[in-house]
Each structure stands twice: as C-alpha cells, then as structure tokens.
Design a protein around this motif. Structure first.
Motif, PDB file in Angstrom:
ATOM      1  N   LEU A  20       0.871  -1.180   0.000  1.00 47.69           N
ATOM      2  CA  LEU A  20       0.000   0.000   0.000  1.00 47.69           C
ATOM      3  C   LEU A  20       0.907   1.229   0.000  1.00 47.69           C
ATOM      4  O   LEU A  20       1.719   1.410   0.901  1.00 47.69           O
ATOM      5  CB  LEU A  20      -0.878   0.026   1.246  1.00 47.69           C
ATOM      6  N   TYR A  21       0.787   2.058  -1.027  1.00 47.53           N
ATOM      7  CA  TYR A  21       1.565   3.288  -1.133  1.00 47.53           C
ATOM      8  C   TYR A  21       0.700   4.453  -0.647  1.00 47.53           C
ATOM      9  O   TYR A  21      -0.402   4.660  -1.155  1.00 47.53           O
ATOM     10  CB  TYR A  21       2.001   3.531  -2.574  1.00 47.53           C
ATOM     11  N   VAL A  22       1.194   5.192   0.336  1.00 43.30           N
ATOM     12  CA  VAL A  22       0.487   6.373   0.838  1.00 43.30           C
ATOM     13  C   VAL A  22       1.029   7.570   0.061  1.00 43.30           C
ATOM     14  O   VAL A  22       2.186   7.969   0.236  1.00 43.30           O
ATOM     15  CB  VAL A  22       0.700   6.549   2.347  1.00 43.30           C
ATOM     16  N   VAL A  23       0.184   8.142  -0.808  1.00 40.97           N
ATOM     17  CA  VAL A  23       0.655   9.107  -1.802  1.00 40.97           C
ATOM     18  C   VAL A  23       0.031  10.490  -1.561  1.00 40.97           C
ATOM     19  O   VAL A  23      -1.177  10.666  -1.750  1.00 40.97           O
ATOM     20  CB  VAL A  23       0.319   8.625  -3.228  1.00 40.97           C
ATOM     21  N   PRO A  24       0.825  11.481  -1.175  1.00 43.24           N
ATOM     22  CA  PRO A  24       0.305  12.849  -1.064  1.00 43.24           C
ATOM     23  C   PRO A  24       0.024  13.438  -2.447  1.00 43.24           C
ATOM     24  O   PRO A  24       0.744  13.169  -3.411  1.00 43.24           O
ATOM     25  CB  PRO A  24       1.444  13.619  -0.380  1.00 43.24           C
ATOM     26  N   THR A  25      -1.010  14.239  -2.532  1.00 41.03           N
ATOM     27  CA  THR A  25      -1.363  14.918  -3.786  1.00 41.03           C
ATOM     28  C   THR A  25      -1.389  16.428  -3.540  1.00 41.03           C
ATOM     29  O   THR A  25      -1.429  16.883  -2.390  1.00 41.03           O
ATOM     30  CB  THR A  25      -2.724  14.438  -4.304  1.00 41.03           C
ATOM     31  N   PRO A  26      -1.349  17.244  -4.582  1.00 39.24           N
ATOM     32  CA  PRO A  26      -1.237  18.695  -4.404  1.00 39.24           C
ATOM     33  C   PRO A  26      -2.370  19.303  -3.587  1.00 39.24           C
ATOM     34  O   PRO A  26      -3.514  18.857  -3.646  1.00 39.24           O
ATOM     35  CB  PRO A  26      -1.252  19.220  -5.841  1.00 39.24           C
ATOM     36  N   LEU A  27      -2.027  20.364  -2.843  1.00 37.92           N
ATOM     37  CA  LEU A  27      -3.041  21.134  -2.126  1.00 37.92           C
ATOM     38  C   LEU A  27      -3.888  21.933  -3.103  1.00 37.92           C
ATOM     39  O   LEU A  27      -5.062  22.191  -2.849  1.00 37.92           O
ATOM     40  CB  LEU A  27      -2.378  22.084  -1.131  1.00 37.92           C
ATOM     41  N   GLY A  28      -3.277  22.336  -4.206  1.00 38.84           N
ATOM     42  CA  GLY A  28      -3.982  23.122  -5.214  1.00 38.84           C
ATOM     43  C   GLY A  28      -3.193  23.214  -6.503  1.00 38.84           C
ATOM     44  O   GLY A  28      -3.716  22.934  -7.579  1.00 38.84           O
ATOM     45  N   HIS A  29      -1.929  23.586  -6.406  1.00 39.01           N
ATOM     46  CA  HIS A  29      -1.091  23.739  -7.598  1.00 39.01           C
ATOM     47  C   HIS A  29      -0.675  22.360  -8.116  1.00 39.01           C
ATOM     48  O   HIS A  29      -0.045  21.579  -7.405  1.00 39.01           O
ATOM     49  CB  HIS A  29       0.144  24.562  -7.242  1.00 39.01           C
ATOM     50  N   LEU A  30      -1.034  22.068  -9.361  1.00 43.07           N
ATOM     51  CA  LEU A  30      -0.804  20.731  -9.904  1.00 43.07           C
ATOM     52  C   LEU A  30       0.675  20.406 -10.071  1.00 43.07           C
ATOM     53  O   LEU A  30       1.035  19.231 -10.230  1.00 43.07           O
ATOM     54  CB  LEU A  30      -1.518  20.595 -11.255  1.00 43.07           C
ATOM     55  N   LEU A  83       5.071   8.055   0.948  1.00 38.91           N
ATOM     56  CA  LEU A  83       5.815   8.989   0.099  1.00 38.91           C
ATOM     57  C   LEU A  83       5.732  10.376   0.728  1.00 38.91           C
ATOM     58  O   LEU A  83       4.671  10.767   1.212  1.00 38.91           O
ATOM     59  CB  LEU A  83       5.232   9.024  -1.316  1.00 38.91           C
ATOM     60  N   PRO A  84       6.824  11.131   0.719  1.00 38.53           N
ATOM     61  CA  PRO A  84       6.759  12.511   1.219  1.00 38.53           C
ATOM     62  C   PRO A  84       6.038  13.408   0.224  1.00 38.53           C
ATOM     63  O   PRO A  84       6.013  13.123  -0.974  1.00 38.53           O
ATOM     64  CB  PRO A  84       8.236  12.903   1.360  1.00 38.53           C
ATOM     65  N   GLY A  85       5.466  14.477   0.744  1.00 41.52           N
ATOM     66  CA  GLY A  85       4.767  15.379  -0.165  1.00 41.52           C
ATOM     67  C   GLY A  85       3.991  16.453   0.554  1.00 41.52           C
ATOM     68  O   GLY A  85       4.202  16.714   1.744  1.00 41.52           O
ATOM     69  N   PRO A  86       3.040  17.090  -0.136  1.00 39.27           N
ATOM     70  CA  PRO A  86       2.337  18.248   0.408  1.00 39.27           C
ATOM     71  C   PRO A  86       1.563  17.951   1.693  1.00 39.27           C
ATOM     72  O   PRO A  86       0.919  16.917   1.823  1.00 39.27           O
ATOM     73  CB  PRO A  86       1.367  18.631  -0.718  1.00 39.27           C
ATOM     74  N   CYS A  87       1.658  18.901   2.624  1.00 38.90           N
ATOM     75  CA  CYS A  87       0.873  18.879   3.866  1.00 38.90           C
ATOM     76  C   CYS A  87       0.595  20.327   4.240  1.00 38.90           C
ATOM     77  O   CYS A  87       1.526  21.109   4.444  1.00 38.90           O
ATOM     78  CB  CYS A  87       1.645  18.169   4.974  1.00 38.90           C
ATOM     79  N   ALA A  88      -0.674  20.699   4.325  1.00 39.79           N
ATOM     80  CA  ALA A  88      -1.044  22.106   4.531  1.00 39.79           C
ATOM     81  C   ALA A  88      -0.460  22.658   5.825  1.00 39.79           C
ATOM     82  O   ALA A  88      -0.035  23.824   5.879  1.00 39.79           O
ATOM     83  CB  ALA A  88      -2.564  22.251   4.529  1.00 39.79           C
ATOM     84  N   ALA A  89      -0.428  21.860   6.887  1.00 39.35           N
ATOM     85  CA  ALA A  89       0.102  22.341   8.165  1.00 39.35           C
ATOM     86  C   ALA A  89       1.562  22.741   8.041  1.00 39.35           C
ATOM     87  O   ALA A  89       1.981  23.805   8.531  1.00 39.35           O
ATOM     88  CB  ALA A  89      -0.071  21.267   9.235  1.00 39.35           C
ATOM     89  N   VAL A  90       2.353  21.910   7.377  1.00 37.22           N
ATOM     90  CA  VAL A  90       3.785  22.186   7.243  1.00 37.22           C
ATOM     91  C   VAL A  90       4.019  23.365   6.305  1.00 37.22           C
ATOM     92  O   VAL A  90       4.881  24.224   6.554  1.00 37.22           O
ATOM     93  CB  VAL A  90       4.524  20.928   6.751  1.00 37.22           C
ATOM     94  N   VAL A  91       3.256  23.424   5.214  1.00 39.56           N
ATOM     95  CA  VAL A  91       3.383  24.551   4.286  1.00 39.56           C
ATOM     96  C   VAL A  91       3.071  25.866   5.009  1.00 39.56           C
ATOM     97  O   VAL A  91       3.799  26.867   4.864  1.00 39.56           O
ATOM     98  CB  VAL A  91       2.448  24.362   3.078  1.00 39.56           C
ATOM     99  N   ALA A  92       2.005  25.877   5.806  1.00 40.44           N
ATOM    100  CA  ALA A  92       1.642  27.090   6.541  1.00 40.44           C
ATOM    101  C   ALA A  92       2.709  27.464   7.559  1.00 40.44           C
ATOM    102  O   ALA A  92       3.058  28.641   7.704  1.00 40.44           O
ATOM    103  CB  ALA A  92       0.291  26.887   7.220  1.00 40.44           C
TER     104      ALA A  92
END
Length: 279
Positions: free
Chosen positions: A8-18, A113-122
């Motif tokens: 099972l791959y846990v895959v982050p996807t964009p918050l908004g910007h593709l 997989l590492p990727g977008p997270c709104a909390a960290v971006v903020a």
C-alpha cells in the motif's frame, strides 16, 4: 504493478497547484492497478491529468473499514494499491489511518511517500519563532466542546496549528480570542498554493475585525496558527508564595515544598531562598 511483494503506497497529492507533486508519486500512480481515494469523483480528473489509468475504489471516513478489506483483498491477489485523499497527505486530518492500520495488521507493507501537507506549508510561511508546534487539526464544531478543548491548550508552550472550514472560521477565531490572550499572534493561511493564497499575521484580538472587513478573507480552506502561550515567571510566583507561607509560621522545608507544589518553581532554589529569608 502486480508484484511478489505488493504494498500500500500512501501518496500525497497537491493542495492546489498541480505542479506540487513528486515524480516518484506520479510514477507510483501510473504503475499501481488500484487507487483508494477519499472522493473518486474528485480524484479521477486529477489522476487522468498525471496519466494514471488505475481503477478507483472509495476510501472515506464513512466506509474506511470496508475499504480496508477491499485493499487487503487486492494486496492478497498481488496487486499494489495507492492511497490518496482530496488534497495533501492521507491520514493527516483526513481518512487513511484506520486503513493503514488494518493493512499493517494483515502483514502487508505500507510505503509512505513525502509530499504536500497544509500544516507544514503554513508553518514554513508563518514566521513563528517557536521551536516546537502542536498540530491539532479540526476543532469540534459545537461551541461548548470547542471552548473546552481550547482551555486545555491555552497554556501550552508550543505554536498551535488548526485546520478550519470557511463556514466556521469567524466563530473559531472568536473562540480563540475568548480563551487565549489577545496579544498572542494569529496567522491565517488561506487557499495555500492556489490563486488567491493569503498568509496574514496579526494579534489574535484584532483578527475578528480583520476578517469582517472583507468577506473575501473568509473564503477558502484555512490553516490557523497561534503563537505559544507566554512563559510564566514561576520563580517570581514561587518567592511570593514562599514569603507568605513562612510568614504563616511554616518551617523552611514545609514552606519550600508547598511553594513548589503550588507554583512549579524549583524546589532546591525555593529551599535556599527560604533559608536566606529565615536568616
């Protein structure tokens, strides 16, 4: 991606910007035969954009247990599965944690997989100086429950990170101001990575009026960040309480021990101070 050792791959996807997706995430989405999605209607066009032809199955908060069994069935057949949510990282204030737990319990690999997270971006744009933060996510919708939670968080020495929906934003900011000191900093991060992205910092006591001054400021998805509670001068409180206890006739050891229990000031320092006051 039918394998001897499926995962099972846990895959982050964009918050908004593709453009905010890794090549590794795109490769996984293109190769797996199945994608478990929070909302298949939302994820289908996103997956098509990245050239992913996987079949979709729904995995949201209302069916997560059943979805987990479907995923385990595909893994048992040698088929890897990718887990995605509408935006950001699965299982972070989004569905996915129970599904991941069931897959692990069934003996299959879970590959994050590492990727977008709104909390960290903020946090990266907030400019708060605290070395530590506490991520809470969404506060309770009911006012009484929300206030109770905030009272429990009010004195923590960490920056606090919340998610909030637009229709509850004004009430939540008012609740924060009612419980926390109005001089604490509030950062409102809105529509991160999107066209109308806004990151605004102000005193918590000023935030309500700032939001009401322009209805557009209340639109979109929000991350709210509150600076840590001001440090309490335990030493000063300890000395004050210690003097009162000694005046009431308590011994040095009794007064220092009780002053420590009341204020949290250092026991050894209080004992030495009591000796000086007695001398």
């Amino acid at each position: 991606m039918t394998e001897e050792f499926p995962a099972l791959y846990v895959v982050p996807t964009p918050l908004g910007h593709l453009g905010d997706i890794s090549q590794r995430a795109i490769d996984v989405l293109r190769q797996v035969p199945w994608v478990a999605a929070e909302d298949t209607r939302h994820s289908a066009p996103l997956l098509r954009h990245y050239g992913c032809n996987a079949r979709l199955l729904a995995a949201h908060q209302h069916n997560e247990e059943g979805a987990a069994q479907q995923v385990i069935g595909h893994l048992a057949a040698g088929e890897s599965v990718a887990l995605v949510v509408d935006a950001g990282t699965p299982a972070v204030s989004d569905p996915g944690a129970r599904l991941v737990s069931r897959v692990r319990a069934a003996g299959y690999r879970v590959i994050p997989l590492p990727g977008p997270c709104a909390a960290v971006v903020a946090l990266s744009a907030a400019g708060l100086s605290e070395a530590h933060f506490l991520f809470y996510g969404f506060l309770p919708a009911k006012a009484g429950q929300r206030a109770e939670v905030l009272r429990g968080l009010a004195n923590l020495p960490y920056a606090l990170v919340f998610y909030e929906a637009p229709h509850r934003l004004v009430d939540t900011v008012a609740a924060l101001a009612a419980v926390f000191q109005p001089t604490r900093t509030l950062v409102l991060a809105r529509e991160l990575t999107k066209l109308f992205e806004t990151v605004h910092s102000c005193a918590l006591g000023d935030a309500h009026d700032w939001l009401l001054a322009d209805a557009n400021r209340q639109r979109g998805e929000f991350v709210l960040l509150v600076s840590a509670a001001p440090a309490v001068d335990n030493d000063a409180d300890g000395e004050r309480v210690l003097k009162l206890l000694l005046t009431d006739g308590l011994s040095v050891s009794q007064a220092s021990r009780l002053a420590h229990a009341i204020t949290g000031a250092g026991k050894h320092a209080l004992y030495q101070q009591a000796l000086r006051l007695k001398g």
